[in-house]
Design a protein around this motif. Structure first.
Motif, short mmCIF file in Angstrom:
data_model
loop_
_atom_site.label_atom_id
_atom_site.label_comp_id
_atom_site.label_asym_id
_atom_site.label_seq_id
_atom_site.Cartn_x
_atom_site.Cartn_y
_atom_site.Cartn_z
N PHE A 115 -7.83 -14.37 9.24
CA PHE A 115 -6.43 -14.03 9.43
C PHE A 115 -5.69 -13.81 8.11
O PHE A 115 -4.70 -13.11 8.07
N LEU A 116 -6.19 -14.39 7.01
CA LEU A 116 -5.60 -14.11 5.71
C LEU A 116 -5.80 -12.66 5.32
O LEU A 116 -5.01 -12.10 4.56
N THR A 117 -6.86 -12.04 5.81
CA THR A 117 -7.19 -10.68 5.39
C THR A 117 -6.67 -9.61 6.35
O THR A 117 -6.95 -8.44 6.16
N LEU A 118 -5.93 -10.00 7.37
CA LEU A 118 -5.36 -9.07 8.34
C LEU A 118 -3.84 -9.08 8.24
O LEU A 118 -3.25 -10.13 8.00
N GLY A 119 -3.18 -7.95 8.45
CA GLY A 119 -1.72 -7.98 8.42
C GLY A 119 -1.08 -6.65 8.76
O GLY A 119 -1.65 -5.58 8.52
N TRP A 120 0.14 -6.74 9.33
CA TRP A 120 0.95 -5.58 9.67
C TRP A 120 2.06 -5.39 8.65
O TRP A 120 2.50 -6.33 8.01
N ASP A 121 2.54 -4.15 8.52
CA ASP A 121 3.73 -3.92 7.72
C ASP A 121 4.96 -4.35 8.52
O ASP A 121 4.86 -4.76 9.68
N ALA A 122 6.15 -4.30 7.88
CA ALA A 122 7.37 -4.80 8.51
C ALA A 122 7.72 -4.06 9.80
O ALA A 122 8.27 -4.65 10.73
N SER A 123 7.40 -2.78 9.87
CA SER A 123 7.70 -1.99 11.07
C SER A 123 6.63 -2.12 12.14
O SER A 123 6.78 -1.60 13.24
N ARG A 124 5.53 -2.81 11.80
CA ARG A 124 4.37 -2.99 12.68
C ARG A 124 3.83 -1.66 13.18
O ARG A 124 3.41 -1.52 14.33
N THR A 125 3.80 -0.67 12.28
CA THR A 125 3.20 0.63 12.60
C THR A 125 1.95 0.87 11.77
O THR A 125 1.18 1.78 12.07
N ARG A 126 1.73 0.06 10.72
CA ARG A 126 0.52 0.16 9.90
C ARG A 126 -0.14 -1.21 9.81
O ARG A 126 0.54 -2.22 9.65
N PHE A 127 -1.47 -1.18 9.91
CA PHE A 127 -2.24 -2.42 9.95
C PHE A 127 -3.29 -2.35 8.85
O PHE A 127 -3.97 -1.33 8.68
N ALA A 128 -3.44 -3.45 8.08
CA ALA A 128 -4.39 -3.46 6.97
C ALA A 128 -5.40 -4.57 7.13
O ALA A 128 -5.10 -5.64 7.66
N LYS A 129 -6.61 -4.31 6.65
CA LYS A 129 -7.69 -5.30 6.60
C LYS A 129 -8.32 -5.23 5.22
O LYS A 129 -8.78 -4.16 4.80
N SER A 130 -8.30 -6.36 4.49
CA SER A 130 -8.94 -6.39 3.18
C SER A 130 -10.30 -7.07 3.28
O SER A 130 -10.47 -8.03 4.04
N GLY A 131 -11.26 -6.55 2.52
CA GLY A 131 -12.61 -7.07 2.53
C GLY A 131 -13.43 -6.45 3.67
O GLY A 131 -12.89 -5.77 4.55
N PRO A 132 -14.74 -6.65 3.63
CA PRO A 132 -15.46 -7.40 2.59
C PRO A 132 -15.53 -6.62 1.29
O PRO A 132 -15.40 -5.40 1.27
N GLY A 133 -15.75 -7.33 0.20
CA GLY A 133 -15.84 -6.69 -1.09
C GLY A 133 -14.52 -6.11 -1.54
O GLY A 133 -13.45 -6.68 -1.29
N ASP A 134 -14.55 -4.96 -2.18
CA ASP A 134 -13.33 -4.38 -2.77
C ASP A 134 -12.65 -3.37 -1.85
O ASP A 134 -11.78 -2.64 -2.27
#
Length: 361
Positions: A115-134
């Protein structure tokens, strides 16, 4: 369902049941709807005042997180199936269920890493996932259902502490072996090489004009975001001890910094000396009240018991110590959500679950 008031708690009122084992439960922010999930992937949407579920969804098994949007029009779920994380988004407007998107997010990264690596922007229209790696991937909710995500590579060999969208939606910050700033209208990131150790926390100013970061080397830095991104920070604090967490005050004038084995401090950004809070030893997480008058710190002190300590941010006096029961475990605070609108504090105690505590009583 229980009704709660200042006089106590009502008898239980049964709304309905799941066939499978219950897994997750969540209200929308205004308390209009309630969502529950079970081990077989069945999701039910309830109205608290009525018996029986209003909507039912055949969701995925392994749901680890549910969230209803502030408008009560959208349901989101994170699920882990076969070692892979998937994010699901449904529209639940007007009493109808419609699957909006399904984002395959790759391999799971442990209980906290998921859950640390998942997140929405303020408008909840874009979603990001960081990892694995770079690798950092960004999905846009309005894109066609089969569209591939935008893939960003920071050049770092390790991205583990996740990311944060700026409040204006113009920036994405990622933290790991380095701190990278991604202008979301441009193709390349700015990698800021100032930290010499793992970056453990990133947070944007309320107006989005600067970014604060803290690292395992004990240094917190502020980088302005107006115009060209500089290669040096405009402010630096050296606490000489591993930084566990940072939080920006609501007015953007101070940082609340929590250290491993060195307590918590309030750091003014005008150059005034930092102010230590109490005699805390090991800090887990920190949060400001919505008006900036109180600071909450999950930590353990001289008795080695984990509690939530509340301080007046002007006088620096400890105003409350909160503990639902004796526990030596981890206590989770959320920098943006722990202080509820009525001033109470919501926290997750590792050994006893989710609690809402009143710092004034």
């Amino acid at each position: 369902m229980f009704e709660m008031s200042q006089h106590g708690m009502s008898d239980a009122r049964i709304l309905g049941r799941h066939e499978g084992e219950g897994r997750r439960i969540v209200f929308d922010p205004e308390g209009r709807l309630l969502a529950t999930s079970s081990s077989d992937g069945r999701i039910k949407i309830w109205t608290p005042d009525e018996i029986g579920s209003q909507l039912e969804i055949d969701g995925p098994s392994g749901i680890d997180h549910l969230e209803i949007s502030s408008s009560a029009s959208r349901l989101e779920a994170y699920a882990v199936e076969g070692g892979e994380i998937t994010t699901w988004v449904w529209s639940i407007e007007d009493g109808r269920v419609r699957l909006l998107r399904r984002f395959p997010c790759g391999a799971e990264q442990g209980m906290f890493g998921n859950f640390l690596t998942l997140g929405w922007d303020a408008s909840r229209t874009r979603f990001a996932k960081s990892g694995p790696g770079d690798l950092v991937r960004i999905w846009t909710l309005s894109a066609p259902a089969g569209a591939d995500p935008i893939e960003l590579k920071s050049g770092s060999d390790f991205v583990a502490f996740g990311q944060s969208f700026g409040p204006t939606g113009s920036w994405l910050a990622t933290a790991g072996r380095n701190l990278a700033l991604w202008p979301l209208d441009g193709p390349y990131p700015w990698v800021l090489p100032e930290h010499t150790n793992i970056v453990s926390s990133v947070q944007f100013a309320p107006d989005g004009q600067w970014l604060a970061s803290g690292s395992h080397s004990g240094i917190a830095r502020v980088v302005p975001l107006a115009g060209e991104v500089p290669v040096t920070s405009s402010f630096e604090y050296d606490g000489s001890a591993y930084i566990q967490d940072t939080a920006v005050s609501p007015d953007g004038s101070r940082l609340l910094v929590g250290h491993e084995y060195r307590g918590a401090v309030i750091v003014p950004l005008n150059g005034d000396p930092p102010s230590p809070l109490g005699s805390l030893i090991h800090v887990y997480e920190v949060a400001w009240s919505r008006d900036g008058r109180l600071a909450a710190v999950s930590a353990w002190g001289a008795d080695s018991q984990t509690k939530i300590y509340v301080f007046d941010t002007d006088t620096l006096e400890e105003t409350a110590t909160l503990e639902p029961e004796e526990t030596a475990g981890w206590v989770a605070l959320d920098a943006k959500r722990s202080f509820l609108p009525d001033g109470r504090i919501m926290a997750a105690f590792y050994s006893s679950g989710l609690w809402v505590l009143n710092p004034s009583t």
